[in-house]
Design an enzyme around this catalytic site. Structure first.
Site, PDB file in Angstrom:
ATOM      1  N   ALA A   9     -18.969  24.859  72.576  1.00  0.00           N
ATOM      2  CA  ALA A   9     -18.776  24.101  71.330  1.00  0.00           C
ATOM      3  C   ALA A   9     -19.626  24.658  70.196  1.00  0.00           C
ATOM      4  O   ALA A   9     -20.047  23.936  69.305  1.00  0.00           O
ATOM      5  CB  ALA A   9     -19.113  22.630  71.572  1.00  0.00           C
ATOM      6  N   GLY A  11     -18.693  27.456  68.310  1.00  0.00           N
ATOM      7  CA  GLY A  11     -17.935  28.333  67.408  1.00  0.00           C
ATOM      8  C   GLY A  11     -17.890  27.837  65.974  1.00  0.00           C
ATOM      9  O   GLY A  11     -18.122  26.658  65.685  1.00  0.00           O
ATOM     10  N   ARG A  15     -10.705  28.995  61.245  1.00  0.00           N
ATOM     11  CA  ARG A  15      -9.330  28.650  60.875  1.00  0.00           C
ATOM     12  C   ARG A  15      -9.196  27.191  60.444  1.00  0.00           C
ATOM     13  O   ARG A  15      -8.215  26.807  59.824  1.00  0.00           O
ATOM     14  CB  ARG A  15      -8.389  28.948  62.065  1.00  0.00           C
ATOM     15  CG  ARG A  15      -8.210  30.417  62.328  1.00  0.00           C
ATOM     16  CD  ARG A  15      -7.649  30.688  63.725  1.00  0.00           C
ATOM     17  NE  ARG A  15      -8.678  30.613  64.778  1.00  0.00           N
ATOM     18  CZ  ARG A  15      -8.460  30.820  66.076  1.00  0.00           C
ATOM     19  NH1 ARG A  15      -7.249  31.098  66.505  1.00  0.00           N
ATOM     20  NH2 ARG A  15      -9.446  30.729  66.960  1.00  0.00           N
ATOM     21  N   GLU A 154      -6.275  39.103  75.251  1.00  0.00           N
ATOM     22  CA  GLU A 154      -6.241  38.265  74.035  1.00  0.00           C
ATOM     23  C   GLU A 154      -5.052  38.655  73.160  1.00  0.00           C
ATOM     24  O   GLU A 154      -4.621  39.811  73.151  1.00  0.00           O
ATOM     25  CB  GLU A 154      -7.550  38.426  73.254  1.00  0.00           C
ATOM     26  CG  GLU A 154      -8.727  37.753  73.904  1.00  0.00           C
ATOM     27  CD  GLU A 154      -8.463  36.285  74.165  1.00  0.00           C
ATOM     28  OE1 GLU A 154      -8.318  35.515  73.203  1.00  0.00           O
ATOM     29  OE2 GLU A 154      -8.378  35.896  75.355  1.00  0.00           O
ATOM     30  N   TYR A 364     -12.046 -16.438  46.830  1.00  0.00           N
ATOM     31  CA  TYR A 364     -13.149 -15.710  47.446  1.00  0.00           C
ATOM     32  C   TYR A 364     -14.050 -16.693  48.190  1.00  0.00           C
ATOM     33  O   TYR A 364     -14.590 -17.626  47.595  1.00  0.00           O
ATOM     34  CB  TYR A 364     -13.964 -14.954  46.386  1.00  0.00           C
ATOM     35  CG  TYR A 364     -15.197 -14.323  46.989  1.00  0.00           C
ATOM     36  CD1 TYR A 364     -15.074 -13.406  48.043  1.00  0.00           C
ATOM     37  CD2 TYR A 364     -16.479 -14.640  46.550  1.00  0.00           C
ATOM     38  CE1 TYR A 364     -16.187 -12.845  48.637  1.00  0.00           C
ATOM     39  CE2 TYR A 364     -17.606 -14.075  47.136  1.00  0.00           C
ATOM     40  CZ  TYR A 364     -17.444 -13.181  48.183  1.00  0.00           C
ATOM     41  OH  TYR A 364     -18.551 -12.625  48.778  1.00  0.00           O
ATOM     42  N   TYR A 385     -23.672 -15.119  44.419  1.00  0.00           N
ATOM     43  CA  TYR A 385     -24.631 -14.063  44.065  1.00  0.00           C
ATOM     44  C   TYR A 385     -25.084 -14.245  42.628  1.00  0.00           C
ATOM     45  O   TYR A 385     -24.262 -14.265  41.706  1.00  0.00           O
ATOM     46  CB  TYR A 385     -23.925 -12.707  44.242  1.00  0.00           C
ATOM     47  CG  TYR A 385     -24.812 -11.503  44.063  1.00  0.00           C
ATOM     48  CD1 TYR A 385     -26.067 -11.432  44.655  1.00  0.00           C
ATOM     49  CD2 TYR A 385     -24.381 -10.407  43.325  1.00  0.00           C
ATOM     50  CE1 TYR A 385     -26.868 -10.314  44.495  1.00  0.00           C
ATOM     51  CE2 TYR A 385     -25.172  -9.284  43.164  1.00  0.00           C
ATOM     52  CZ  TYR A 385     -26.421  -9.241  43.755  1.00  0.00           C
ATOM     53  OH  TYR A 385     -27.206  -8.141  43.601  1.00  0.00           O
TER      54      TYR A 385
HETATM   55  C1  UD1 Z   1      -9.774  31.181  73.521  1.00  0.00           C
HETATM   56  C2  UD1 Z   1      -9.542  32.242  74.599  1.00  0.00           C
HETATM   57  C3  UD1 Z   1      -8.052  32.442  74.784  1.00  0.00           C
HETATM   58  C4  UD1 Z   1      -7.377  31.122  75.126  1.00  0.00           C
HETATM   59  C5  UD1 Z   1      -7.705  30.064  74.100  1.00  0.00           C
HETATM   60  C6  UD1 Z   1      -7.217  28.711  74.565  1.00  0.00           C
HETATM   61  C7  UD1 Z   1     -11.404  33.803  74.428  1.00  0.00           C
HETATM   62  C8  UD1 Z   1     -11.877  35.114  73.949  1.00  0.00           C
HETATM   63  N1  UD1 Z   1     -10.149  33.473  74.170  1.00  0.00           N
HETATM   64  O1  UD1 Z   1      -9.277  31.680  72.295  1.00  0.00           O
HETATM   65  O2  UD1 Z   1      -7.822  33.376  75.845  1.00  0.00           O
HETATM   66  O3  UD1 Z   1      -5.974  31.303  75.219  1.00  0.00           O
HETATM   67  O4  UD1 Z   1      -9.122  29.960  73.891  1.00  0.00           O
HETATM   68  O5  UD1 Z   1      -7.378  27.737  73.583  1.00  0.00           O
HETATM   69  O6  UD1 Z   1     -12.155  33.080  75.061  1.00  0.00           O
HETATM   70  N2  UD1 Z   1     -17.068  29.230  71.057  1.00  0.00           N
HETATM   71  C9  UD1 Z   1     -18.433  29.268  71.206  1.00  0.00           C
HETATM   72  N3  UD1 Z   1     -19.106  30.391  70.865  1.00  0.00           N
HETATM   73  C10 UD1 Z   1     -18.488  31.504  70.395  1.00  0.00           C
HETATM   74  C11 UD1 Z   1     -17.078  31.467  70.245  1.00  0.00           C
HETATM   75  C12 UD1 Z   1     -16.403  30.327  70.594  1.00  0.00           C
HETATM   76  O7  UD1 Z   1     -19.033  28.283  71.655  1.00  0.00           O
HETATM   77  O8  UD1 Z   1     -19.179  32.481  70.113  1.00  0.00           O
HETATM   78  C13 UD1 Z   1     -16.331  28.004  71.416  1.00  0.00           C
HETATM   79  C14 UD1 Z   1     -15.597  27.385  70.257  1.00  0.00           C
HETATM   80  O9  UD1 Z   1     -16.397  26.428  69.600  1.00  0.00           O
HETATM   81  C15 UD1 Z   1     -14.389  26.756  70.906  1.00  0.00           C
HETATM   82  C16 UD1 Z   1     -14.158  27.584  72.177  1.00  0.00           C
HETATM   83  O10 UD1 Z   1     -15.353  28.317  72.363  1.00  0.00           O
HETATM   84  O11 UD1 Z   1     -14.612  25.419  71.254  1.00  0.00           O
HETATM   85  C17 UD1 Z   1     -12.972  28.532  72.055  1.00  0.00           C
HETATM   86  O12 UD1 Z   1     -13.197  29.393  70.954  1.00  0.00           O
HETATM   87  P1  UD1 Z   1     -12.009  29.822  69.989  1.00  0.00           P
HETATM   88  O13 UD1 Z   1     -12.562  30.723  68.947  1.00  0.00           O
HETATM   89  O14 UD1 Z   1     -11.255  28.644  69.546  1.00  0.00           O
HETATM   90  O15 UD1 Z   1     -11.133  30.699  70.991  1.00  0.00           O
HETATM   91  P2  UD1 Z   1      -9.589  31.036  70.859  1.00  0.00           P
HETATM   92  O16 UD1 Z   1      -9.398  32.109  69.861  1.00  0.00           O
HETATM   93  O17 UD1 Z   1      -8.797  29.804  70.699  1.00  0.00           O
HETATM   94 CA    CA Z   2      -9.340  27.667  70.354  1.00  0.00          CA
END
Ligand code: UD1
Ligand code: CA
Length: 469
Positions: A9, A11, A15, A154, A364, A385
Site C-alpha cells: 500500500a 504506491g 493514474r 507485465e 426550528y 442562541y
Molecule cells: C500489479 C502487477 C500486475 C497485476 C496487477 C493486478 C506488478 C509489477 N504488477 O500491477 O501483474 O496484474 O497489479 O492489479 O506487481 N505498491 C507499493 N510499492 C511500490 C509499487 C506499488 O506498495 O513501489 C503497491 C501499490 O500501492 C498498489 C499495489 O502495490 O496497492 C499494486 O501496484 P500498482 O502500481 O497498482 O500495480 P499494477 O500496475 O496495477
Molecule cells: Ca493496481
C-alpha cells in the site's frame, strides 16, 4: 500452517491523479484499503504487515493500531515493496500471502481458497489469476503447451502475442516464505518501468524447479483500482452486492443504481428504499419503513413503520411510525419518540420530541425538551442562541403553539397551555393558560385610496433560458 499477510500500500497511484494515497480513496462507503483489510480478517493470518510509503500517514490513520507497518521509502516497485517486509518474514516456514492494497473486491472465501490450494499442493507459490474480457493493463500469466505456469509478464513488457493472453495476474499470491525471500533477492529492474516486479519471483521459482500453481478466480474479485473510472466501477459492484444482500433479507430496493448503503447498515424486512437514498455508517432501519426518495441517513436509528422522504438525518434516533419530510433536517443528538410528525422545512437539533407531537411545516426545534402531543404551528422558532450561549426550551405535554411564534429560550411552556399565533414568548407560561405576546393591531381606514396605492397585476415574461422552442 503459519500464515503471514503482506499488503502492498505504498504506491503513488499516479493514474488516480490525487494529492492523497490511492488506497484511502473511498468506494462504497469505505477506503479501499479497508475493504482489503476486511477480506483479510477472514483468513486468520498471525501477522499482518502493511507496506506504506506515499502519504503513509493517511494509510496508517485509516488502518489503525492493530496491524504492523513497514516503510518503503522510495517506491521502486511491488517486488521492492515486499522486500521491505523480509524482517517480519525471516525465520518463518509457512505461507506468506501477498495482496495489493488496491483490490477491494477480493473476498475472504477466495483468499482462503488460495491458501487451501497452496497447502494441499506442495507448491512453492500459488498465483490467483482471472480471465478478463479486457486484460489491458494487467500482468499476464504465460503458460507452456501443457498449461503449466511459466512466468508473468507485465502489460508494458508484453509482446503482441502475450498481450492477447486473457489470463491476468491478480497480484494476490501465496508463497512458501523462505522461497519468497530467496527469490526477492534475485529480481532486478530491467524492464519497461525500471521497477522491481514482484511477479518476476514466479519465473524465478519455476526456474529453480519449484511447483507454481494458479487459482483462477472470478475477474470481478481481482479488479484493481488504478484510476477514478475503476474506482467508480468497483464502488458500483460493491454497492450492488450490499443491495443484493438486503434484498435477499426482505428489503425492497426500487433502484440499486441510485441507492447507496454502507456495509455497516442494518435494515428490517419489508422496508422499501426509494431512488436517491444513501444510508451510511452505524445506521439501523426498522421493518416496514419507507425511506426516500432522495434521502440521506447517517449514523442513526429509525424505528419500524416510519417514513422518511427527501430528508437528511444525522446521528439521531427516530421512533416507530413517524413521518419525516419532505425536506426535513434531523441533526445530531435528536431523539424523536413514536408517532412523531416532522414535516416540510423543519429542522430539529439536539432535542427530544415526545410521542404524537407534530411540527408539520417551517419550524426550528433546537435544544428543546418537547413533551407528548405538542403541536408546533407553521413557523415556530426556538430562539436558542443569543450569540454567546445556547439555552434550553422546555415544552410540556399537550401544548399548542400557534403559527409564527418565537420561543425565546430559556423558557418553559407548561402542560396544556396555548400560545397565540404570532407571539414572541419570553416568560414561562403556566399550565392551562393562553399566552398572547404580540402588539395590538391598528386599521387605518381608506389608507390605500388616500395614498393612491391600488395594486395591478403584472404579466410574467416567459423564461427564455430554457433550451428548445
Ligand atoms: C500489479 C502487477 C500486475 C497485476 C496487477 C493486478 C506488478 C509489477 N504488477 O500491477 O501483474 O496484474 O497489479 O492489479 O506487481 N505498491 C507499493 N510499492 C511500490 C509499487 C506499488 O506498495 O513501489 C503497491 C501499490 O500501492 C498498489 C499495489 O502495490 O496497492 C499494486 O501496484 P500498482 O502500481 O497498482 O500495480 P499494477 O500496475 O496495477
Ligand atoms: Ca493496481
Amino acid at each position: 500452517m503459519d500464515v503471514c499477510a503482506v499488503v502492498m500500500a505504498a504506491g503513488e497511484g499516479k493514474r488516480m491523479n490525487t494529492n492523497h494515497s490511492k488506497v484511502v480513496q473511498w468506494a462504497a462507503g469505505r477506503p479501499i484499503i479497508l475493504w482489503v483489510a476486511e477480506a483479510l480478517k477472514g483468513v486468520g493470518a498471525k501477522e499482518q504487515v502493511y507496506i506504506v510509503g506515499h502519504r503513509q500517514e493517511e494509510v496508517r490513520a485509516v488502518l489503525g493500531e492493530d496491524v504492523a507497518f513497514v516503510l518503503q521509502e522510495h517506491q521502486l516497485g511491488t517486488g521492492h515493496a515486499v522486500m521491505q517486509a523480509t524482517p517480519f518474514l525471516e525465520g518463518r516456514n509457512g505461507c506468506t500471502i501477498v495482496l495489493p492494497g488496491d483490490a477491494p473486491l477480493i473476498t475472504s472465501d477466495t483468499l482462503r481458497a488460495a491458501i487451501d490450494y497452496f497447502e494441499k499442493g506442495d507448491f512453492g507459490a500459488v498465483v490467483v489469476s482471472a480471465i478478463a474480457d479486457n486484460p489491458a493493463g494487467y500482468g499476464r500469466l504465460v503458460r507452456d503447451e501443457e498449461g503449466n505456469v511459466q512466468r508473468i509478464v507485465e502489460d508494458r513488457d508484453a509482446t503482441e502475442s502475450e498481450k492477447k493472453i486473457r489470463e491476468i495476474n491478480s497480484s494476490i499470491y501465496c508463497f512458501r516464505t523462505p522461497l519468497l525471500i530467496s527469490a526477492l533477492g534475485r529480481i532486478d529492474a530491467k524492464n519497461a518501468q525500471k521497477e522491481y516486479y514482484l511477479p518476476d519471483t514466479i519465473g524465478i521459482l519455476i526456474r529453480d524447479g519449484h511447483k507454481v500453481g494458479a487459482l483462477v478466480a472470478d475477474f470481478d474479485e481481482t479488479r484493481g483500482v488504478n484510476d477514478r473510472i475503476e474506482l467508480q466501477q468497483v464502488g458500483k459492484i460493491l454497492n450492488g452486492k450490499i443491495c443484493e444482500r438486503h434484498m435477499r433479507n426482505g428489503v425492497q430496493i426500487i433502484d440499486s443504481n441510485t441507492t447507496w448503503i454502507d456495509d455497516t447498515v442494518r435494515i428490517g424486512k419489508d422496508t422499501v428504499l426509494l431512488p436517491g437514498t444513501m444510508i451510511r455508517g452505524d445506521t439501523s432501519i426498522g421493518e416496514e419503513c419507507r425511506i426516500g426518495e432522495n434521502t440521506r441517513i447517517d449514523d442513526s436509528v429509525v424505528g419500524d413503520k416510519t417514513t422518511v422522504e427527501y430528508s437528511v438525518l444525522r446521528n439521531c434516533r427516530v421512533g416507530k411510525n413517524c413521518r419525516i419530510g419532505p425536506f426535513s433536517h434531523i441533526r445530531p443528538e435528536s431523539v424523536l419518540a413514536d408517532n412523531v410528525t416532522i414535516g416540510a422545512y423543519v429542522e430539529v437539533k439536539n432535542s427530544n420530541v415526545g410521542d404524537f407531537s407534530r411540527a408539520r411545516h417551517l419550524t426550528y426545534i433546537g435544544d428543546a425538551q418537547v413533551g407528548k402531543n405538542v403541536n408546533f404551528g407553521c413557523g415556530t422558532v426556538t430562539c436558542n442562541y443569543d450569540g454567546l450561549d445556547k439555552s434550553a426550551c422546555i415544552i410540556r405535554d399537550n401544548v399548542f403553539i400557534g403559527g409564527n411564534s418565537n420561543l425565546i429560550s430559556p423558557v418553559t411552556l407548561n402542560e396544556n397551555c396555548y400560545i397565540a399565533a404570532g407571539s414572541t414568548i419570553t416568560d414561562d407560561v403556566p399550565e392551562l393558560s393562553l399566552a398572547i405576546a404580540r402588539s395590538q393591531q391598528i386599521n387605518k381606514e381608506n389608507w390605500v385610496v388616500k395614498k393612491n396605492r391600488l395594486r395591478a397585476a403584472k404579466l410574467i415574461q416567459p423564461d427564455r433560458r430554457r433550451e428548445g422552442v
